[in-house]
Design an enzyme around this catalytic site. Sequence first.
Site, PDB file in Angstrom:
ATOM      1  N   THR A 202       0.856  -1.178   0.000  1.00 55.73           N
ATOM      2  CA  THR A 202       0.000   0.000   0.000  1.00 55.73           C
ATOM      3  C   THR A 202       0.892   1.228   0.000  1.00 55.73           C
ATOM      4  O   THR A 202       1.426   1.623   1.025  1.00 55.73           O
ATOM      5  CB  THR A 202      -0.915   0.008   1.241  1.00 55.73           C
ATOM      6  OG1 THR A 202      -1.702  -1.186   1.223  1.00 55.73           O
ATOM      7  CG2 THR A 202      -1.846   1.205   1.220  1.00 55.73           C
TER       8      THR A 202
ATOM      9  N   LYS B 160      -7.035   0.821  -3.366  1.00 58.36           N
ATOM     10  CA  LYS B 160      -6.633   0.274  -2.069  1.00 58.36           C
ATOM     11  C   LYS B 160      -6.715   1.345  -0.972  1.00 58.36           C
ATOM     12  O   LYS B 160      -7.166   1.088   0.142  1.00 58.36           O
ATOM     13  CB  LYS B 160      -5.196  -0.250  -2.180  1.00 58.36           C
ATOM     14  CG  LYS B 160      -4.518  -0.587  -0.864  1.00 58.36           C
ATOM     15  CD  LYS B 160      -5.149  -1.761  -0.144  1.00 58.36           C
ATOM     16  CE  LYS B 160      -4.349  -2.058   1.138  1.00 58.36           C
ATOM     17  NZ  LYS B 160      -5.023  -3.005   2.000  1.00 58.36           N
TER      18      LYS B 160
ATOM     19  N   LYS C  34      -0.600   5.901   8.627  1.00 58.68           N
ATOM     20  CA  LYS C  34       0.008   6.166   7.317  1.00 58.68           C
ATOM     21  C   LYS C  34      -1.041   6.092   6.223  1.00 58.68           C
ATOM     22  O   LYS C  34      -1.074   6.931   5.309  1.00 58.68           O
ATOM     23  CB  LYS C  34       1.114   5.116   7.057  1.00 58.68           C
ATOM     24  CG  LYS C  34       1.839   5.271   5.745  1.00 58.68           C
ATOM     25  CD  LYS C  34       2.452   3.940   5.269  1.00 58.68           C
ATOM     26  CE  LYS C  34       1.380   2.966   4.780  1.00 58.68           C
ATOM     27  NZ  LYS C  34       1.883   1.753   4.105  1.00 58.68           N
TER      28      LYS C  34
END
Lengths: 296, 296, 296, 296
Positions: free
Chosen positions: B98, B174, B243
């Site tokens: 990711t 995603k 994050k």
Amino acid sequence: MSGSTGMDVGFVGLGAMGRGMAANLLRAGHSVRAWNRSPGPVDELVAEGAVAAADLADVFAADVVVSMLADDSVVESLLFAPELLAGATASVHVNMATVSVALARRAVEVYAAHGIGYVAAPVLGRAEVAAGGGLNVLAAGDPVLLDRVQPLFDAMGRQTWRVGDEPDRANTTKIACNYLIACALESMAEACTLAEAGGIEPSALIDILTHTILPGPIYSGYGAMIAERRYEPAGFRLVLGRKDVELALATGAAHHVPMAFGGVLRDAFIDAVAHGDGERDWSAVAESTRRRAGSA
Amino acid sequence: MSGSTGMDVGFVGLGAMGRGMAANLLRAGHSVRAWNRSPGPVDELVAEGAVAAADLADVFAADVVVSMLADDSVVESLLFAPELLAGATASVHVNMATVSVALARRAVEVYAAHGIGYVAAPVLGRAEVAAGGGLNVLAAGDPVLLDRVQPLFDAMGRQTWRVGDEPDRANTTKIACNYLIACALESMAEACTLAEAGGIEPSALIDILTHTILPGPIYSGYGAMIAERRYEPAGFRLVLGRKDVELALATGAAHHVPMAFGGVLRDAFIDAVAHGDGERDWSAVAESTRRRAGSA
Amino acid sequence: MSGSTGMDVGFVGLGAMGRGMAANLLRAGHSVRAWNRSPGPVDELVAEGAVAAADLADVFAADVVVSMLADDSVVESLLFAPELLAGATASVHVNMATVSVALARRAVEVYAAHGIGYVAAPVLGRAEVAAGGGLNVLAAGDPVLLDRVQPLFDAMGRQTWRVGDEPDRANTTKIACNYLIACALESMAEACTLAEAGGIEPSALIDILTHTILPGPIYSGYGAMIAERRYEPAGFRLVLGRKDVELALATGAAHHVPMAFGGVLRDAFIDAVAHGDGERDWSAVAESTRRRAGSA
Amino acid sequence: MSGSTGMDVGFVGLGAMGRGMAANLLRAGHSVRAWNRSPGPVDELVAEGAVAAADLADVFAADVVVSMLADDSVVESLLFAPELLAGATASVHVNMATVSVALARRAVEVYAAHGIGYVAAPVLGRAEVAAGGGLNVLAAGDPVLLDRVQPLFDAMGRQTWRVGDEPDRANTTKIACNYLIACALESMAEACTLAEAGGIEPSALIDILTHTILPGPIYSGYGAMIAERRYEPAGFRLVLGRKDVELALATGAAHHVPMAFGGVLRDAFIDAVAHGDGERDWSAVAESTRRRAGSA
């Protein structure tokens, strides 16, 4: 179910939800005295076997009163009148609407003063689910009363979830559920707007989501509406959704619980109403993010 | 699957996710040259049939390079080195982590300059899902390249979702998915704190939710963790969740999409890290609302 | 001030702010070697007594380098080049732009490696204040260096506020100040939209405010612009304001400080940019609330 | 001022604000019949020349009734009683408290039905300002009535700001002012927490601010309290501040104006109350950010 076991039910509020619920009571063999502010829905229900109540006093002459009204103020103005309750012979009032915790607490007192029991039983499911008898009933109140009205819940819903002896517990639960749905709407709105800006079809995103991590009726049903920007006909009107967000904020405030997403939701619903979407489905709240992103 | 059809794969990054993914490649008959910053996981994989890569140059001598690294900066520092790519004979790099949309775009350029194809294929699923070969693969890139590496996706995942020809499309997808999960965490946190303050067991609320309107792994799995305040062991570390929220905000900013829930999420994750929960499961973000409500 | 006491200053960045600042250095008797990406402003300054620097190496041959550049990336690309610094004979670089804390820290290291001191001295005040020599200078760094460049601050500003020995302290202070201004803009936007919806002229509200509880240039100056919806000419461009909100959020994130208003500000600035207001004055962020309220 | 020009005033509500206001009426030569829920403050005022009203009916036998009560519900329960108003001979009721727009509208109707005029005149200033006669009076209502009671405003305040003929205009203005103060508190809280985390003394930041861009009583007075974390004695109790934030949100909701900072403020005040700061000064809302940052 044989008619011999049927209960004598007074039913108040034949809106989109109430008419399906009352019809299912009739189908299960209960007798229903129906009252509604406008007479049309009563006539329809009479055609299915109900009796038109002469007035609210007639409704409260039934064994059990079931009500499905729009909000706190309607409940309070119609069903808390001392003169109505003084003459009532009903043993219990089952309030199945999404109302505030504060109203539930007041109701317990008001009804107790007249020897009437009070049960809160808000439901999960929209009009077509109500019509099909598939509601989930969130019920709270005196267990003896809950046992007594369980046959009614069985007629209207597919499952009853008992969440406590204090009626307001059911309201808190229902408010929390609708809050989660509203959060799902807003998060899908933001994710779809992001996806579209990044070159992904919103419907492709929803398709992936609902077949992997976020299945179920909320994400698939509302997700499709948001992805396709199809907000009519309204399954649940946006102004009612706004009311439910306010109920969550008010409940949070009463308990000193900050509801940080709630502040965002509140503004998004206000924005939606300011732009004329109040009578569309509450998934139309998604247009707020689109407008802000300049992609409406 | 016979070894004769197996591909020659260089695999970089044997963390919690990567080791299960690489093991599934071996099981499917592919040969794997594995590299990891720390040698322990390489040894384990060698025991399952892999070859330990001498260095990253050795990895890039394979036909296909698959990487599963922590974040943008690790990818950039390890895999964008001109001297590494200049000597590479791999035809394609499949980045399954990711990472940001910006990194994906830079990667396309960097690799193209050395004649290497680039495919983005981040996955949905945690470590145990990766180990079981049940990941959902979100893939984007040149269709010819995607076809070529599809056998690898088949070995690692249960389904591949192709979302476009530009690799960054997979990253956007995603990022949107993880954003929705983070929103679900925060909304459950608020709803559970509200419910508890109102006398409802959080686990009862989650039980109702997940059996009615909000089924599926996110609400049931994380819901139970939040209701029980059980945030260890970490399935996905909170600092990584933070994050990912930042990735969503950055992607929104790049496209001028306001992410209103994102601001709330950001603060909740910061609050969580400030209170020492960075290494717990990211569902521990729920403690932020509890603390604010004075019920922690 | 006599020329004999003047310093030899290299000045980089003659934008709206920098040209007034450099002109004031000249007026105070300092010699200025000026450099700017586009030559026009250099010519103007030469007419006032400056010398056009041949290149940046020429600037760094002065005793003191003062820079007033747009943002982190410009500073980094222009002034951190090893070949530039290797040949520099300047003793100190005074960076007066609003840049990040992270950049300030990196600058200290980069310059120290070449034996050059680094002082951070961002300023409060817009272009017309800079032209009039009325800036407030927020300075931090080695006290010896600060003493040495104080005559320059005296030439450019009305007052210097020393906030620490670490240069980044000045950046944190400046970022906090701009954050407070942005918050004042948004709060006035909301209050004015509310007032107008309630039948009050926004300018009447601002008039009351600024003569009672909230006097001073921010509320009176920006308040008038918001009340009158007059966002041009831009005193401070909205895209720069957006950058400063991001600086505050990044600084907060680095220290684990949730900036809850910052999330709102961020979205309002994104909304403003999405609607084409990026080059107007940053008080145009007020239009975001008006749009949401349907009163734009 | 000679007693001959004095007016006959009934005064209701001798709290921290009201006692100073009533005392100034006496000093200006007006006669005051005072009523308060608890008798202590009445006795004090009698010592300064007031007459203790026998009951509220006695108050409403004066020419002008001035009230300074805590909130909507107290006003409604004490001063809207039909039996009280039916016997009243007062010509006008001047409500100087911070109450809702909705209450102001209801008041106009209720009083008109009994032939009594209604003026809204909330004030800016805390108890010590009220005691010194330095309030700013925000007045709205029928101009004839405003002229008639102007001598009272002159006695209690330093300046009167007329904002319209509809009384609710004054309430909207006051609500907007308090909203701006609350926003200033929260923004200082965040900026000070950021500054401190970055190595700057909060009091140094406030010192710079209030001597440059943000002068005036709000930033300097509350800024010092926030910087020094000194929230007692309460100049304005936090629970009242919370009420005022809710008033702003409710006014915004009525007009479909999203108040995005308001959602943040609401949560910060709820958080503050949940942590026991409800009776401290409302600047104690600053502790919410500190707590979240782990620096409380």
